[in-house]
Design a protein around this motif. Structure first.
Motif, short mmCIF file in Angstrom:
data_model
loop_
_atom_site.label_atom_id
_atom_site.label_comp_id
_atom_site.label_asym_id
_atom_site.label_seq_id
_atom_site.Cartn_x
_atom_site.Cartn_y
_atom_site.Cartn_z
N ALA A 93 62.99 93.48 -2.56
CA ALA A 93 61.91 94.35 -2.09
C ALA A 93 60.69 93.45 -1.94
O ALA A 93 59.94 93.24 -2.87
CB ALA A 93 61.65 95.47 -3.07
N VAL A 94 60.51 92.92 -0.74
CA VAL A 94 59.48 91.90 -0.54
C VAL A 94 58.08 92.48 -0.72
O VAL A 94 57.83 93.66 -0.45
CB VAL A 94 59.62 91.25 0.85
N PHE A 95 57.20 91.63 -1.18
CA PHE A 95 55.81 92.03 -1.39
C PHE A 95 55.00 91.68 -0.14
O PHE A 95 54.84 90.51 0.20
CB PHE A 95 55.24 91.30 -2.61
N PRO A 96 54.50 92.70 0.57
CA PRO A 96 53.92 92.45 1.89
C PRO A 96 52.68 91.59 1.88
O PRO A 96 52.38 90.92 2.87
CB PRO A 96 53.60 93.87 2.40
N HIS A 97 51.94 91.57 0.76
CA HIS A 97 50.68 90.84 0.75
C HIS A 97 50.77 89.49 0.03
O HIS A 97 49.76 88.82 -0.17
CB HIS A 97 49.57 91.71 0.16
N LEU A 98 51.99 89.10 -0.34
CA LEU A 98 52.24 87.74 -0.80
C LEU A 98 52.74 86.92 0.38
O LEU A 98 53.26 87.46 1.36
CB LEU A 98 53.30 87.71 -1.91
N THR A 99 52.61 85.61 0.28
CA THR A 99 53.17 84.76 1.33
C THR A 99 54.69 84.75 1.22
O THR A 99 55.27 85.16 0.21
CB THR A 99 52.66 83.32 1.24
N VAL A 100 55.32 84.25 2.26
CA VAL A 100 56.77 84.13 2.27
C VAL A 100 57.24 83.26 1.10
O VAL A 100 58.18 83.61 0.37
CB VAL A 100 57.23 83.54 3.62
N LEU A 101 56.56 82.13 0.89
CA LEU A 101 56.91 81.25 -0.22
C LEU A 101 56.74 81.95 -1.57
O LEU A 101 57.59 81.84 -2.45
CB LEU A 101 56.04 79.99 -0.18
N GLU A 102 55.65 82.68 -1.73
CA GLU A 102 55.40 83.37 -2.99
C GLU A 102 56.48 84.42 -3.29
O GLU A 102 56.87 84.62 -4.44
CB GLU A 102 54.01 84.01 -2.98
N ASN A 103 56.95 85.09 -2.25
CA ASN A 103 58.02 86.07 -2.45
C ASN A 103 59.27 85.41 -3.01
O ASN A 103 59.91 85.95 -3.92
CB ASN A 103 58.35 86.76 -1.13
N VAL A 104 59.64 84.27 -2.48
CA VAL A 104 60.84 83.59 -2.97
C VAL A 104 60.60 83.08 -4.39
O VAL A 104 61.50 83.12 -5.24
CB VAL A 104 61.25 82.45 -2.02
N ALA A 110 62.35 76.90 -3.64
CA ALA A 110 61.95 77.98 -2.72
C ALA A 110 61.94 77.49 -1.28
O ALA A 110 62.42 78.18 -0.38
CB ALA A 110 60.57 78.51 -3.11
N MET A 111 61.43 76.29 -1.06
CA MET A 111 61.40 75.74 0.30
C MET A 111 62.81 75.47 0.81
O MET A 111 63.10 75.67 2.00
CB MET A 111 60.56 74.47 0.34
N LEU A 146 64.11 78.75 1.96
CA LEU A 146 63.49 79.13 3.23
C LEU A 146 64.06 78.32 4.39
O LEU A 146 64.24 78.84 5.50
CB LEU A 146 61.97 78.97 3.15
N GLU A 147 64.36 77.07 4.13
CA GLU A 147 65.00 76.23 5.15
C GLU A 147 66.37 76.80 5.49
O GLU A 147 66.75 76.85 6.67
CB GLU A 147 65.13 74.80 4.63
N GLU A 148 67.08 77.24 4.48
CA GLU A 148 68.43 77.77 4.69
C GLU A 148 68.42 79.01 5.58
O GLU A 148 69.36 79.23 6.36
CB GLU A 148 69.08 78.09 3.34
N VAL A 149 67.39 79.83 5.48
CA VAL A 149 67.34 81.06 6.29
C VAL A 149 66.43 80.93 7.50
O VAL A 149 66.13 81.91 8.17
CB VAL A 149 66.91 82.27 5.42
N GLY A 150 65.97 79.72 7.79
CA GLY A 150 65.17 79.49 8.99
C GLY A 150 63.73 79.93 8.90
O GLY A 150 63.09 80.20 9.92
N LEU A 151 63.18 79.96 7.68
CA LEU A 151 61.80 80.43 7.51
C LEU A 151 60.86 79.36 6.96
O LEU A 151 59.74 79.69 6.55
CB LEU A 151 61.77 81.66 6.58
#
Length: 250
Positions: free
Chosen positions: A90-101, A129-130, A133-138
């Motif tokens: 359940a991703v947190f909309p106001h965190l960055t993508v990196l912070e969510n992971v 985390a990075m 994100l690399e694995e999923v293209g983000l």
């Protein structure tokens, strides 16, 4: 059963006299992408809720790696490595993508959900985390606030947060729902990629997606197993054609 990571035995769920899941026998082989399909109301989501213990079964058994997990709590099942995407994504909309992971990774350091810790205390998680994100293209979106992501990329982020807890069995519930063609293709390829070293059980309505990535398919109708096999086998099954199209000659 050798090679089977998840098995159900006569799994049933009744609600005040209505049988939503009726003696379902499911065997998911290790390393497969196994699709659970069926018309609306077939019982697919109820089966997922039973497997992840959001609902207790009325009767039957659930076995994971040969061990009976029928009466275990959701947290116990998750600790075994059975992870449903929305349970921890359940991703947190106001965190960055990196912070969510990083939030999803915190339990690795015994810091689970300690949101009050300073940002510097979580820097040790950045490398992993990075990599996710690399694995999923983000990777290029690591510093983007999540609310700014397109829908398809938010779903990719959910998969990244799911991967953060090293699941043995990933349960994906409608991973391409609500997506346009380009996003569907991206998420389909992503599922194929992340399934290379994992087992995936997915509910999905898009039959093109199922045809392209599923190793095995179980078809439900009115809570019971109607058919099982490869895409070629189930798509040419007259009973399946009738369930979807209303006629065996469709």
């Amino acid at each position: 059963m050798e090679g089977v990571i998840l098995q159900t035995v006569d799994l049933c769920k009744a609600f005040k006299g209505f049988t939503a899941v009726d003696k379902v026998n499911l065997s998911v082989r290790r390393g497969d992408i196994h699709a659970l399909i069926g018309p609306n109301g077939a019982g697919k989501t109820t089966v997922f809720n039973l497997l992840t213990k959001f609902l207790p079964p009325t009767s039957g058994q659930i076995l994971f790696k040969g061990e009976d997990i029928t009466r275990e709590a959701p947290a116990e099942v998750a600790l075994r490595g059975v992870i449903r995407s929305f349970q921890i994504s359940a991703v947190f909309p106001h965190l960055t993508v990196l912070e969510n992971v990083r939030v999803a990774l915190q339990r690795k350091l015994g810091l689970t959900y300690h949101f009050w810790r300073p940002d510097t205390a979580l820097k040790a998680l950045d490398e992993r985390a990075m990599a996710l994100l690399e694995e999923v293209g983000l990777a290029d979106f690591a510093r983007t606030v999540t609310i700014e992501l397109a829908y398809g990329r938010k779903r990719a982020l959910e998969i990244a947060t799911t991967l953060a807890v090293d699941p043995e069995l990933m349960l994906l519930d409608e991973p391409t729902q609500g997506m346009g063609g380009e996003d569907v293709a991206r998420i389909t390829e992503l599922i194929r990629k992340v399934a290379a070293n994992r087992t995936v059980l997915m509910v999905e309505h898009n039959m093109k997606v199922i045809a392209s990535i599923a190793d095995r398919i179980t078809v439900l109708q009115r809570g019971a197993v109607l058919a099982e096999g490869s895409y070629a086998e189930v798509s040419n099954n007259p009973a399946v054609m009738e369930a979807y199209m209303g006629t065996a000659h469709a």
